[in-house]
Structure formats: structure tokens, C-alpha cells
Design a protein around this motif. Structure first.
Motif, mmCIF file in Angstrom:
data_model
loop_
_atom_site.group_PDB
_atom_site.id
_atom_site.type_symbol
_atom_site.label_atom_id
_atom_site.label_comp_id
_atom_site.label_asym_id
_atom_site.label_seq_id
_atom_site.Cartn_x
_atom_site.Cartn_y
_atom_site.Cartn_z
ATOM 1 N N LYS A 206 -13.404 0.908 -71.492
ATOM 2 C CA LYS A 206 -12.556 -0.299 -71.493
ATOM 3 C C LYS A 206 -12.986 -1.277 -72.573
ATOM 4 C CE LYS A 206 -13.659 -1.119 -67.213
ATOM 5 N NZ LYS A 206 -14.437 0.119 -66.985
ATOM 6 N N ARG B 267 -13.624 -2.438 -63.390
ATOM 7 C CA ARG B 267 -13.753 -1.093 -62.834
ATOM 8 C C ARG B 267 -12.732 -0.899 -61.727
ATOM 9 N NH1 ARG B 267 -19.882 -0.954 -61.191
ATOM 10 N NH2 ARG B 267 -18.947 0.402 -59.603
ATOM 11 N N GLU B 268 -12.147 0.296 -61.663
ATOM 12 C CA GLU B 268 -11.066 0.519 -60.721
ATOM 13 C C GLU B 268 -11.522 0.487 -59.264
ATOM 14 O OE1 GLU B 268 -9.178 4.206 -61.427
ATOM 15 O OE2 GLU B 268 -10.876 5.439 -60.824
ATOM 16 N N ASP B 269 -12.811 0.736 -58.987
ATOM 17 C CA ASP B 269 -13.264 0.725 -57.592
ATOM 18 C C ASP B 269 -13.362 -0.685 -57.026
ATOM 19 O OD1 ASP B 269 -15.215 0.901 -59.664
ATOM 20 O OD2 ASP B 269 -16.826 1.032 -58.192
ATOM 21 N N VAL C 72 -6.336 -4.796 -66.444
ATOM 22 C CA VAL C 72 -6.573 -3.428 -66.903
ATOM 23 C C VAL C 72 -7.770 -2.887 -66.147
ATOM 24 C CG1 VAL C 72 -7.191 -1.972 -68.867
ATOM 25 C CG2 VAL C 72 -5.604 -3.876 -69.186
ATOM 26 N N TYR C 73 -7.613 -1.704 -65.549
ATOM 27 C CA TYR C 73 -8.719 -1.141 -64.778
ATOM 28 C C TYR C 73 -8.877 0.335 -65.113
ATOM 29 C CZ TYR C 73 -4.946 0.450 -61.669
ATOM 30 O OH TYR C 73 -3.813 1.025 -61.165
ATOM 31 N N ALA C 74 -10.094 0.820 -64.916
ATOM 32 C CA ALA C 74 -10.410 2.194 -65.271
ATOM 33 C C ALA C 74 -11.707 2.596 -64.585
ATOM 34 C CB ALA C 74 -10.552 2.339 -66.780
ATOM 35 N N ARG D 51 -3.656 1.122 -65.744
ATOM 36 C CA ARG D 51 -4.826 1.965 -65.495
ATOM 37 C C ARG D 51 -5.116 2.822 -66.717
ATOM 38 N NH1 ARG D 51 -6.495 7.103 -63.826
ATOM 39 N NH2 ARG D 51 -8.352 7.040 -62.482
ATOM 40 N N VAL E 36 -10.657 -2.930 -57.694
ATOM 41 C CA VAL E 36 -9.310 -3.496 -57.790
ATOM 42 C C VAL E 36 -8.853 -4.074 -56.454
ATOM 43 C CG1 VAL E 36 -6.880 -2.932 -58.188
ATOM 44 C CG2 VAL E 36 -8.625 -2.077 -59.750
ATOM 45 N N GLU F 252 -7.153 6.065 -68.150
ATOM 46 C CA GLU F 252 -7.839 7.277 -67.735
ATOM 47 C C GLU F 252 -9.005 7.557 -68.684
ATOM 48 O OE1 GLU F 252 -5.102 10.475 -67.541
ATOM 49 O OE2 GLU F 252 -3.922 9.593 -65.900
ATOM 50 N N ARG G 46 -0.338 -4.511 -64.019
ATOM 51 C CA ARG G 46 -1.616 -3.819 -63.970
ATOM 52 C C ARG G 46 -1.496 -2.503 -64.734
ATOM 53 N NH1 ARG G 46 -3.837 -4.714 -57.740
ATOM 54 N NH2 ARG G 46 -3.226 -6.915 -57.565
#
Length: 212
Positions: free
Chosen positions: A20, A156-158, A12-14, A179, A160, A181, A177
Motif C-alpha cells: 500500500k 490493513r484489511e483485517d 484503501v485497504y489490503a 481493496r 476494516v 490485492e 472503499r
């Protein structure tokens, strides 16, 4: 929650600050437990430096920090995992030693292992960068050792893209995966107002909107 139960590993990324960890603690963990899953307290792959004598024995710093947090927060781990073995223990050995549900149990239930702030695998202990591949190899070994183990990673999504070189190590190549928002305005307003509903305090509409 359904995907965590159904898949061996879920990422899980955001964006940073999207909530999160808050979502994990407020909804995901309670709902997993309501489904009958055994959920270990979320762990992280970095932490306080061990003493010099222990540091010499540490096989993988990322694994060690994760296991140290689990042992500290989990009663079964404190009882069954010897402290002196922890520095050189693998993920699979930890779960075997701690004791988790097995497929042979009369009413087996999944055990959920959660790695929060998983981007720390790529931001801490840079001189041990080769140990990152071993970390994923140990995850695969742990999953292969017990078919009721599930792994949930939040990051964190940066970061991934940092996972991609290692994803093929896992059997499903970490294809599951999700995401998250950031909250939209109406949802953010609920997050501000609704926690006070069972109290005697209230926010004015103007104050709530200003916070949002």
C-alpha cells in the motif's frame, strides 16, 4: 486517483505487506500532483510521545500526532501553524491556519490529506479509545469547512471492521472503499526486474524467479 479527486473520503485497504505505502509513494502521489492537486506528505496517527508539559495540553492524541508530522514535513505549516497551538488544535483549525486552496481561488485545486497505516487509530493509545469518534468528527468538520479538501486513508484489511462504527459520522458514510490485492506472479516479476532497466545491472531470470 480519479476516485480520490472525486470523493471527499476514500479508504484503501489490503493485506499486510501488499504494498500500500509503496504504491502510494511510487504512483498515487506523483499522479495526483501531475493532476494539479496539492498533496500533503502522508501522516500517521501515532508517533513519539510528547514531553510531559505538551502531553497535558493534548486534546486528542491521534490528531496531535497527525498534525505534528504534517507540521514537520510541510513548509507552509511550519510558517503558519504556531507550535504552541498544535496540542489543542483540530484538523479543521490546522488547515485553516496553514492555508489550503479555497473555492474562491481563481484556479482552485484539491488538497489531499493522506493517513497511512490508518489501522494505528485502533492499535495505539487504547486508554483514549473514546477519542477515536472525535477523530472522525474532526475529519467531517474539516471536510465541511473546505469543499476542496480530500482525505485518503490506507489501512490493513483485517482492521476494516473497526471503521464501521464510525463511518456514519462522515457525510458519505465512507462508502468509497477500494481493496488492493497482492501482486500476482507476472506483476511481481516486473516489480523485481524493471527498477534495474535504467542501470547497468541486471538480474538473471533464475534469480528474479527465485525472488518472486
Amino acid at each position: 486517483v480519479a476516485r480520490v479527486v472525486a470523493h471527499e473520503a476514500v479508504l484503501v485497504y489490503a493485506p499486510s505487506g501488499a504494498g500500500k505505502t509503496s504504491l502510494l509513494n511510487a504512483k498515487i502521489i506523483p499522479r495526483l500532483r501531475a493532476k494539479g492537486c496539492h498533496v500533503l506528505c502522508p501522516t500517521r496517527v501515532q508517533g513519539p510521545a510528547p514531553d510531559a508539559a505538551t502531553a497535558v495540553k493534548v486534546r486528542n492524541p491521534y490528531v496531535y500526532q497527525a498534525l505534528a508530522r504534517w507540521r514537520q514535513s510541510d513548509e507552509a505549516a511550519r510558517q503558519n501553524v504556531p507550535l504552541d497551538r498544535l496540542p489543542n488544535m483540530s484538523l479543521a483549525e490546522f488547515f485553516e491556519c496553514r492555508g489550503i486552496e479555497s473555492a474562491n481561488e481563481r484556479h482552485p485545486r484539491p488538497t489531499i490529506a493522506i493517513f497511512d497505516h490508518f489501522e494505528e487509530l485502533f492499535t495505539f493509545y487504547p486508554k483514549h479509545w473514546k477519542k477515536r469518534r472525535e477523530f472522525f468528527e474532526q475529519m467531517r468538520e474539516a471536510l465541511e469547512s473546505n469543499h476542496l479538501l480530500r482525505i485518503l486513508m490506507l489501512m490493513r484489511e483485517d482492521f476494516v471492521a473497526e471503521v464501521d462504527p464510525y463511518s456514519e459520522i462522515l457525510r458519505d458514510s465512507l462508502r468509497m472503499r477500494l481493496r488492493l490485492e497482492r501482486l500476482r506472479e507476472s506483476a511481481a516479476l516486473q516489480a523485481v526486474v524493471r527498477p534495474l532497466e535504467r542501470t547497468k545491472r541486471r538480474l538473471t531470470k533464475e534469480a528474479a524467479n527465485q525472488l518472486v
